[in-house]
Design a protein around this motif. Structure first.
Motif, PDB file in Angstrom:
ATOM      1  N   PRO A 224       0.834  -1.205   0.000  1.00 48.52           N
ATOM      2  CA  PRO A 224       0.000   0.000   0.000  1.00 48.52           C
ATOM      3  C   PRO A 224       0.871   1.257   0.000  1.00 48.52           C
ATOM      4  O   PRO A 224       1.818   1.367   0.776  1.00 48.52           O
ATOM      5  CB  PRO A 224      -0.807  -0.116   1.281  1.00 48.52           C
ATOM      6  N   GLY A 225       0.601   2.168  -0.901  1.00 51.54           N
ATOM      7  CA  GLY A 225       1.388   3.381  -1.018  1.00 51.54           C
ATOM      8  C   GLY A 225       0.727   4.329  -1.992  1.00 51.54           C
ATOM      9  O   GLY A 225      -0.360   4.069  -2.508  1.00 51.54           O
ATOM     10  N   LEU A 226       1.420   5.439  -2.298  1.00 49.70           N
ATOM     11  CA  LEU A 226       0.895   6.457  -3.194  1.00 49.70           C
ATOM     12  C   LEU A 226       1.998   6.944  -4.125  1.00 49.70           C
ATOM     13  O   LEU A 226       3.154   7.091  -3.718  1.00 49.70           O
ATOM     14  CB  LEU A 226       0.336   7.647  -2.406  1.00 49.70           C
ATOM     15  N   SER A 227       1.627   7.177  -5.387  1.00 46.42           N
ATOM     16  CA  SER A 227       2.553   7.756  -6.356  1.00 46.42           C
ATOM     17  C   SER A 227       2.231   9.234  -6.518  1.00 46.42           C
ATOM     18  O   SER A 227       1.072   9.602  -6.745  1.00 46.42           O
ATOM     19  CB  SER A 227       2.424   7.046  -7.705  1.00 46.42           C
ATOM     20  N   LEU A 228       3.263  10.064  -6.443  1.00 42.14           N
ATOM     21  CA  LEU A 228       3.090  11.499  -6.651  1.00 42.14           C
ATOM     22  C   LEU A 228       3.646  11.937  -8.002  1.00 42.14           C
ATOM     23  O   LEU A 228       3.775  13.136  -8.263  1.00 42.14           O
ATOM     24  CB  LEU A 228       3.778  12.282  -5.522  1.00 42.14           C
ATOM     25  N   GLY A 229       3.968  10.976  -8.863  1.00 39.49           N
ATOM     26  CA  GLY A 229       4.437  11.310 -10.204  1.00 39.49           C
ATOM     27  C   GLY A 229       5.425  10.289 -10.719  1.00 39.49           C
ATOM     28  O   GLY A 229       6.219   9.734  -9.941  1.00 39.49           O
ATOM     29  N   ARG A 230       5.417  10.042 -12.015  1.00 38.72           N
ATOM     30  CA  ARG A 230       6.337   9.119 -12.686  1.00 38.72           C
ATOM     31  C   ARG A 230       7.164   9.907 -13.690  1.00 38.72           C
ATOM     32  O   ARG A 230       6.651  10.772 -14.402  1.00 38.72           O
ATOM     33  CB  ARG A 230       5.559   8.002 -13.380  1.00 38.72           C
ATOM     34  N   PHE A 231       8.465   9.542 -13.818  1.00 41.62           N
ATOM     35  CA  PHE A 231       9.398  10.341 -14.625  1.00 41.62           C
ATOM     36  C   PHE A 231      10.337   9.422 -15.407  1.00 41.62           C
ATOM     37  O   PHE A 231      10.668   8.316 -14.971  1.00 41.62           O
ATOM     38  CB  PHE A 231      10.198  11.285 -13.715  1.00 41.62           C
ATOM     39  N   SER A 232      10.798   9.929 -16.580  1.00 35.76           N
ATOM     40  CA  SER A 232      11.651   9.139 -17.460  1.00 35.76           C
ATOM     41  C   SER A 232      13.117   9.161 -17.043  1.00 35.76           C
ATOM     42  O   SER A 232      13.931   8.440 -17.618  1.00 35.76           O
ATOM     43  CB  SER A 232      11.526   9.653 -18.901  1.00 35.76           C
ATOM     44  N   SER A 233      13.482   9.980 -16.061  1.00 36.33           N
ATOM     45  CA  SER A 233      14.866   9.997 -15.571  1.00 36.33           C
ATOM     46  C   SER A 233      14.857  10.274 -14.073  1.00 36.33           C
ATOM     47  O   SER A 233      13.926  10.890 -13.530  1.00 36.33           O
ATOM     48  CB  SER A 233      15.695  11.061 -16.290  1.00 36.33           C
TER      49      SER A 233
END
Length: 230
Positions: free
Chosen positions: A159-168
């Motif tokens: 269980p967790g949360l993502s605050l954004g995904r990035f290519s680098s």
């Protein structure tokens, strides 16, 4: 003189009329007769004439070749090559590609390739793992109060949360600093997906004979179907 000329003209007209009407025939003076008996006498071999109807067969021309001769003189038609189709399946990771190489080794040499592409890594600004779903709901409430968007991180990071995904990783670190200025204290940057190679099986010219041999690949395709090439 005028009277004499008129008299001569009248006599000439009367003579022509008598000649044209056959009145002078007894003296041997008359036009040639064009009646039907005279025409029949001038016919040549009338018994050789035949009447043909529209349905009567027409005689074949002398220079038209017989069917057998026409077939013999026609140029030979080259055989039509068998049709082929390009098929592909993918993508496969390293382990799957190894099994696929072993299965495809039974196919004719040069009939297939495994094309590799590099799949870039991906980084995430992540919060977690939390103790339970209640802790996740509490953190969501705090983020909404700060006006910060979030998302689920995927099964591997629950269980967790993502605050954004990035290519680098660099971009992810910049985003983390921006979030810290907005009041986020417990987030961190994690690798969501490491850089890896992915493989695509390609069969560029599948004909009818090769198609019968593709059953050998079914166990190694990992459920991914062979489809027409892009």
């Amino acid at each position: 003189m005028l009277r004499l000329a008129v008299l001569i003209l009248l006599l000439a007209n009367a003579g022509y009329y008598a000649w044209s009407q056959g009145l002078l025939r007894t003296w041997g003076l008359a036009p040639a007769t064009q009646s039907e008996p005279e025409r029949l006498e001038r016919q040549l071999n009338p018994d050789a004439l035949k009447l043909l109807s529209a349905q009567s067969p027409q005689p074949a021309e002398a220079d038209e070749p017989e069917p057998a001769e026409a077939a013999a003189s026609a140029p030979a038609t080259p055989p039509t090559p068998s049709s082929t189709q390009c098929l592909q399946a993918g993508s496969f990771d390293e382990r799957q590609a190894a099994a696929l190489r072993q299965a495809a080794a039974t196919l004719p040499s040069g009939s297939w390739t495994l094309d590799a592409v590099v799949v870039p890594g991906r980084w995430m600004v992540y919060m977690g793992r939390f103790a339970d779903a209640e802790a996740v709901d509490k953190k969501r409430t705090e983020l909404r109060a700060l006006g910060i968007a979030y998302d689920r991180p995927g099964a591997a990071l629950e269980p967790g949360l993502s605050l954004g995904r990035f290519s680098s990783e660099e971009r992810a670190q910049v985003a983390l600093r921006d979030l810290a200025r907005q009041g986020v204290r417990t987030a961190r940057v994690v690798v969501e997906r490491a850089e890896a190679k992915a493989y695509t099986l390609r069969l560029p010219a599948v004909d009818a004979q090769l198609r019968t041999q593709l059953d050998a690949l079914q166990g190694a395709l990992a459920g991914k179907p062979l489809a027409a090439c892009n």
